[in-house]
Design a protein around this motif. Structure first.
Motif, PDB file in Angstrom:
ATOM      1  N   ALA A  41     -49.990  65.056 -42.712  1.00 32.82           N
ATOM      2  CA  ALA A  41     -49.223  65.592 -43.849  1.00 32.82           C
ATOM      3  C   ALA A  41     -47.889  66.204 -43.433  1.00 32.82           C
ATOM      4  O   ALA A  41     -46.960  66.282 -44.230  1.00 32.82           O
ATOM      5  N   LYS A  42     -47.798  66.664 -42.174  1.00 36.58           N
ATOM      6  CA  LYS A  42     -46.536  67.257 -41.742  1.00 36.58           C
ATOM      7  C   LYS A  42     -45.470  66.186 -41.517  1.00 36.58           C
ATOM      8  O   LYS A  42     -44.289  66.460 -41.551  1.00 36.58           O
ATOM      9  N   PHE A  48     -48.393  62.480 -49.035  1.00 31.10           N
ATOM     10  CA  PHE A  48     -48.557  63.848 -49.541  1.00 31.10           C
ATOM     11  C   PHE A  48     -47.239  64.521 -49.898  1.00 31.10           C
ATOM     12  O   PHE A  48     -47.196  65.720 -50.116  1.00 31.10           O
ATOM     13  N   VAL A  49     -46.165  63.752 -49.948  1.00 27.16           N
ATOM     14  CA  VAL A  49     -44.855  64.391 -50.102  1.00 27.16           C
ATOM     15  C   VAL A  49     -44.762  65.268 -51.360  1.00 27.16           C
ATOM     16  O   VAL A  49     -45.128  64.853 -52.457  1.00 27.16           O
ATOM     17  N   ASN A  50     -44.327  66.512 -51.146  1.00 30.29           N
ATOM     18  CA  ASN A  50     -44.133  67.507 -52.221  1.00 30.29           C
ATOM     19  C   ASN A  50     -45.407  67.835 -53.004  1.00 30.29           C
ATOM     20  O   ASN A  50     -45.341  68.433 -54.067  1.00 30.29           O
ATOM     21  N   LYS A  51     -46.536  67.446 -52.495  1.00 35.36           N
ATOM     22  CA  LYS A  51     -47.767  67.691 -53.257  1.00 35.36           C
ATOM     23  C   LYS A  51     -48.553  68.869 -52.703  1.00 35.36           C
ATOM     24  O   LYS A  51     -49.207  69.577 -53.460  1.00 35.36           O
ATOM     25  N   LEU A  52     -48.489  69.043 -51.394  1.00 38.03           N
ATOM     26  CA  LEU A  52     -49.325  70.076 -50.785  1.00 38.03           C
ATOM     27  C   LEU A  52     -48.580  71.402 -50.685  1.00 38.03           C
ATOM     28  O   LEU A  52     -48.257  71.892 -49.619  1.00 38.03           O
ATOM     29  N   ALA A  76     -53.935  62.783 -52.790  1.00 35.76           N
ATOM     30  CA  ALA A  76     -53.680  63.856 -53.757  1.00 35.76           C
ATOM     31  C   ALA A  76     -52.668  63.372 -54.771  1.00 35.76           C
ATOM     32  O   ALA A  76     -51.668  62.746 -54.432  1.00 35.76           O
ATOM     33  N   GLU A  77     -52.964  63.659 -56.011  1.00 38.85           N
ATOM     34  CA  GLU A  77     -52.024  63.320 -57.079  1.00 38.85           C
ATOM     35  C   GLU A  77     -51.656  64.610 -57.800  1.00 38.85           C
ATOM     36  O   GLU A  77     -52.532  65.410 -58.151  1.00 38.85           O
ATOM     37  N   LEU A  78     -50.364  64.812 -57.987  1.00 39.82           N
ATOM     38  CA  LEU A  78     -49.885  66.054 -58.582  1.00 39.82           C
ATOM     39  C   LEU A  78     -50.118  66.050 -60.096  1.00 39.82           C
ATOM     40  O   LEU A  78     -49.596  65.207 -60.808  1.00 39.82           O
TER      41      LEU A  78
END
Ligand SMILES: [Zn+2]
Length: 249
Positions: A41-42, A48-52, A76-78
């Motif tokens: 994620a890093k 995962f961009v801008n979601k976590l 993950a979905e925002l």
């Protein structure tokens, strides 16, 4: 390998982990509070961009651990980023405090849908409200009830005198009851003192439906006083500091 599952979750906390991963602490109505690992994620610009980010509401796909380890966050979905909580300082610190309280007052994988719903209400309300102190004070009050520590605010817990302006009251952290100045003459002013007005606001808020809480008009002074006393009460219950509280002032 365990099958993938799907749930809705709110991010309580995010931390870097090793070179490229992130540890994401979540609260979900189905699985309660869990810590998950988001591999790559890093670095990953896609998955995962801008979601976590803290306070985001997500729909996630995850794999539970076989024993007590980390959950694996697959996707993950925002659903809602609650963006203004990251751009308005007062809202941000109020949301931080709420998330820290959820971490402290809930057990790992102990799912309580009411707590998820309460946290969702808080984020949504902070995203709209202009007075974050009021929102987080009401959240704190209701969270204590969900955790079995509901303050008893209708009368003096010792002589049962009703709350009115002929006496002054303090909250007793040992059992969450009020005590009046006649039953406890040595302690008329303390860090647990509550004004009559604040007791009435809090008692009303305990009896309202969650969706009605936004309608409660609470003066800033009462919100501040509530936060102070609920904070001291929680420190007593948890026997530890709640770090985010000091940023509220
Ligand atoms: Zn009394």
């Amino acid at each position: 390998m365990t099958a993938l599952c799907r749930t809705r979750a709110i991010i309580l906390k995010v931390a870097g982990y090793g070179e490229s991963d992130k540890l994401v602490t979540l609260y979900s109505p189905d699985i309660g509070r869990v810590t998950s690992i988001a591999k790559g994620a890093k670095r990953s610009k896609r998955r995962f961009v801008n979601k976590l980010e803290e306070f985001s509401l997500l729909d996630i796909i995850y794999r539970p651990p076989r024993s007590n380890g980390l959950f694996f966050l697959a996707e993950a979905e925002l659903a809602d980023p609650f963006l203004s909580l990251r751009t308005t300082h007062q809202r941000y610190v109020a949301a931080m405090l709420a998330c820290e309280l959820v971490i402290r007052f809930t057990g790992i994988q102990d799912s309580e849908p009411e707590i998820f719903s309460l946290l969702h209400w808080l984020l949504d309300s902070l995203n709209r409200e202009t007075e974050p102190r009021k929102t987080v004070a009401l959240f704190h009050l209701r969270l204590l009830s969900e955790g079995g520590y509901r303050p008893e605010l209708s009368c003096c817990g010792s002589c049962h005198a009703p709350v009115n302006n002929s006496r002054s009251f303090t909250l007793q952290p040992g059992d969450g009851s009020l005590i009046c100045n006649r039953c406890n003459p040595n302690k008329t002013r303390s860090s647990f003192s509550l004004s009559l007005q604040t007791i009435k606001f809090l008692h009303t808020a305990q009896q309202m439906e969650q969706h009605q809480l936004d309608r409660l008009q609470m003066p800033v002074r009462a919100a501040r006083e509530s936060l102070r006393v609920l904070h001291n009460y929680s420190r007593h219950l948890l026997q530890r500091d709640i770090h985010s509280y000091r940023f509220m002032n």
